[in-house]
Design an enzyme around this catalytic site. Sequence first.
Site, PDB file in Angstrom:
ATOM      1  N   HIS A 297      35.091 -20.911 -10.287  1.00  0.00           N
ATOM      2  CA  HIS A 297      34.159 -20.127  -9.955  1.00  0.00           C
ATOM      3  C   HIS A 297      34.349 -19.373  -8.791  1.00  0.00           C
ATOM      4  CE1 HIS A 297      29.581 -18.997  -9.986  1.00  0.00           C
ATOM      5  NE2 HIS A 297      30.084 -17.970 -10.297  1.00  0.00           N
TER       6      HIS A 297
ATOM      7  N   HIS B 220      28.964 -15.621 -20.829  1.00  0.00           N
ATOM      8  CA  HIS B 220      27.710 -16.018 -20.093  1.00  0.00           C
ATOM      9  C   HIS B 220      26.621 -16.466 -20.876  1.00  0.00           C
ATOM     10  CE1 HIS B 220      25.543 -15.197 -16.185  1.00  0.00           C
ATOM     11  NE2 HIS B 220      26.904 -15.115 -15.831  1.00  0.00           N
TER      12      HIS B 220
ATOM     13  N   ARG C  47      39.773 -10.183 -15.876  1.00  0.00           N
ATOM     14  CA  ARG C  47      38.679 -10.371 -16.772  1.00  0.00           C
ATOM     15  C   ARG C  47      37.922  -8.781 -17.229  1.00  0.00           C
ATOM     16  NH1 ARG C  47      32.836 -13.017 -15.140  1.00  0.00           N
ATOM     17  NH2 ARG C  47      32.147 -10.845 -14.954  1.00  0.00           N
TER      18      ARG C  47
ATOM     19  N   GLU D 113      35.081 -17.558 -21.691  1.00  0.00           N
ATOM     20  CA  GLU D 113      34.127 -18.255 -20.736  1.00  0.00           C
ATOM     21  C   GLU D 113      33.029 -18.448 -21.090  1.00  0.00           C
ATOM     22  OE1 GLU D 113      34.529 -16.607 -16.826  1.00  0.00           O
ATOM     23  OE2 GLU D 113      32.675 -17.604 -16.306  1.00  0.00           O
TER      24      GLU D 113
ATOM     25  N   TYR E  12      25.543  -8.305 -19.067  1.00  0.00           N
ATOM     26  CA  TYR E  12      26.102  -9.302 -17.753  1.00  0.00           C
ATOM     27  C   TYR E  12      27.565  -8.647 -17.615  1.00  0.00           C
ATOM     28  CZ  TYR E  12      28.979 -12.442 -15.739  1.00  0.00           C
ATOM     29  OH  TYR E  12      29.810 -12.982 -14.720  1.00  0.00           O
TER      30      TYR E  12
ATOM     31  N   ASN F 223      22.679 -19.086  -5.445  1.00  0.00           N
ATOM     32  CA  ASN F 223      22.254 -17.646  -5.653  1.00  0.00           C
ATOM     33  C   ASN F 223      20.544 -17.430  -6.431  1.00  0.00           C
ATOM     34  OD1 ASN F 223      22.116 -14.891  -5.961  1.00  0.00           O
ATOM     35  ND2 ASN F 223      23.753 -14.681  -7.421  1.00  0.00           N
TER      36      ASN F 223
ATOM     37  N   ARG G 279      35.504 -25.023 -14.768  1.00  0.00           N
ATOM     38  CA  ARG G 279      35.109 -24.000 -13.767  1.00  0.00           C
ATOM     39  C   ARG G 279      34.187 -24.462 -12.540  1.00  0.00           C
ATOM     40  NH1 ARG G 279      35.564 -19.130 -13.477  1.00  0.00           N
ATOM     41  NH2 ARG G 279      33.524 -18.560 -13.347  1.00  0.00           N
TER      42      ARG G 279
ATOM     43  N   GLU H 103      30.740 -23.334 -14.441  1.00  0.00           N
ATOM     44  CA  GLU H 103      30.254 -22.875 -13.159  1.00  0.00           C
ATOM     45  C   GLU H 103      28.844 -23.320 -12.935  1.00  0.00           C
ATOM     46  OE1 GLU H 103      30.713 -18.603 -14.177  1.00  0.00           O
ATOM     47  OE2 GLU H 103      28.495 -18.412 -14.288  1.00  0.00           O
TER      48      GLU H 103
ATOM     49  N   ASP I 247      28.531 -14.605  -5.066  1.00  0.00           N
ATOM     50  CA  ASP I 247      27.543 -15.128  -4.474  1.00  0.00           C
ATOM     51  C   ASP I 247      27.994 -16.334  -3.683  1.00  0.00           C
ATOM     52  OD1 ASP I 247      27.456 -15.170  -7.534  1.00  0.00           O
ATOM     53  OD2 ASP I 247      26.642 -16.952  -7.054  1.00  0.00           O
TER      54      ASP I 247
ATOM     55  N   TRP J 140      20.583 -15.862 -19.782  1.00  0.00           N
ATOM     56  CA  TRP J 140      21.105 -14.609 -19.062  1.00  0.00           C
ATOM     57  C   TRP J 140      22.633 -14.785 -19.026  1.00  0.00           C
ATOM     58  CZ3 TRP J 140      23.281 -14.226 -14.012  1.00  0.00           C
ATOM     59  CH2 TRP J 140      23.909 -13.145 -13.777  1.00  0.00           C
TER      60      TRP J 140
ATOM     61  N   HIS K  87      38.029  -8.701 -11.736  1.00  0.00           N
ATOM     62  CA  HIS K  87      36.911  -8.161 -12.415  1.00  0.00           C
ATOM     63  C   HIS K  87      37.133  -6.924 -12.713  1.00  0.00           C
ATOM     64  CE1 HIS K  87      33.488 -11.608 -12.093  1.00  0.00           C
ATOM     65  NE2 HIS K  87      34.807 -12.044 -11.831  1.00  0.00           N
TER      66      HIS K  87
ATOM     67  N   GLU L  74      39.157 -17.612  -9.918  1.00  0.00           N
ATOM     68  CA  GLU L  74      38.505 -16.413  -9.910  1.00  0.00           C
ATOM     69  C   GLU L  74      38.337 -15.749  -8.599  1.00  0.00           C
ATOM     70  OE1 GLU L  74      34.274 -16.943 -11.238  1.00  0.00           O
ATOM     71  OE2 GLU L  74      33.916 -14.620 -11.519  1.00  0.00           O
TER      72      GLU L  74
ATOM     73  N   ASP M 226      34.112 -13.285 -20.137  1.00  0.00           N
ATOM     74  CA  ASP M 226      32.890 -14.108 -19.922  1.00  0.00           C
ATOM     75  C   ASP M 226      31.800 -13.753 -20.733  1.00  0.00           C
ATOM     76  OD1 ASP M 226      30.927 -15.805 -18.878  1.00  0.00           O
ATOM     77  OD2 ASP M 226      31.168 -15.121 -16.978  1.00  0.00           O
TER      78      ASP M 226
END
Length: 403
Positions: free
Chosen positions: A313, A213, A147, A237, A159, A37, A284, A263, A317, A403, A122, A340, A211
């Site tokens: 993961h 992130h 999640r 996560e 996020y 991605n 993951r 991930e 994407d 991020w 999600h 996921e 998550d």
Amino acid sequence: MKIADVRVIVTCPGRNFVTLKITTESGLTGVGDATLNGRELAVASYLNDHVRPLLLGRDASQINDIWQYLYKGAYWRRGPVTMTAIAAVDTALWDIKGKAAGMPVYQLLGGKAREGVLVYGHANGATLDEAVAEVGRFLDRGYRAVRVQSGVPGLAATYGVGKGRDFYEPATAGTRPEETVWATEKYLDFAPKLFDAVREAHGFGFHLLHDVHHRLTPIEAARLGKAAEPYRLFWLEDPISEELQEGFRLIRRHTVTPIAVGEVYNSIWDCHRLITEQLIDYIRTTVVHAGGITHLRRIFDLAALYHVKTGSHGATDLSPVCMAAALHLDISVPNFGIQEYMPHTPETDAVFPHSYRFEDGMLIPGDEPGLGVDIDEELAARYPYRQAYLPVNRLEDGTVHDW
Ligand code: GCO
Ligand code: MG
């Protein structure tokens, strides 16, 4: 089984995907996902310019040799671009091997170890109330694991909160990444309230995941893990950025909330300490970014020895080609944990016809020979590549943050 043709197909049915298609002299074809991605064309060039000439004429049945040839033969090892490119070749070769044997790939891996692959969906909302209601929508649709992500009061965007309802996509098209603003204090105060509200509204009869992130320091993550204990998360996560494997030790000292990570890892070397020191509970890594079925299987086997389960993961994407491959592995390994799952858009599903299906909170891989997924090249050609980036995150004073 000589390799006669190798093609790299870049398409954007709503988002960018890179796919490798290998054809043998006898006409068997195999596909592999090569999507990274925001950096898609780097992998496309790696495959086209450096790997394609090495594959032509080689024996497609020699998966192990080709893997080592590409990995050790490049001299430069690991890294997301290299490992995604190798993954694409590996996945396509497993697809071909399955077709040559007349068996689904999970049979080549020793057969099914379970009936289906437990997945998590999600749920997200701009506000706490919206997020809680979304969890309910997923439970209504039969999900057994959800999640939850929510907008944080005082932050414009965060996020995990999608612009559309069902098809979350963090990358935005354009020549510059979108920038978002983050404040750890606001999030840390809010997150336990979110878990509390979800459990209050929907009870404990399903798995709840979240998550972070990569945004906290180890001690902040320890605080969140501790605060989350009454809500019995399935996992927390990516609580911290993933480069420092030792950082997880500190989290572990303070909380029994299970930790999932990996991930952004692309090799067994990125996570061997986390696994062998039992600093995490779920790994993951997945097929497309971690060297394909061949290498991911090694990571999963190492994890099994140390009671670490899989939790691959599966964001949008990662193309349906990756998802199909992941399911064959998920259904066959002894230490499967969860997978996921974010459904792709109808445009993406049309470009990548596949036979896996969602049923009763689980995904079931197809039974036809190979991976049970393909790419419709004519349709793919109608969606040219569009430059897109993942967002960049800053603290309120302008400092660049994870991020
Ligand atoms: C997840 C991931 C994704 C990533 C995305 C980046 O848990 O699904 O964190 O949402 O952000 O895959 O490309
Ligand atoms: Mg994640």
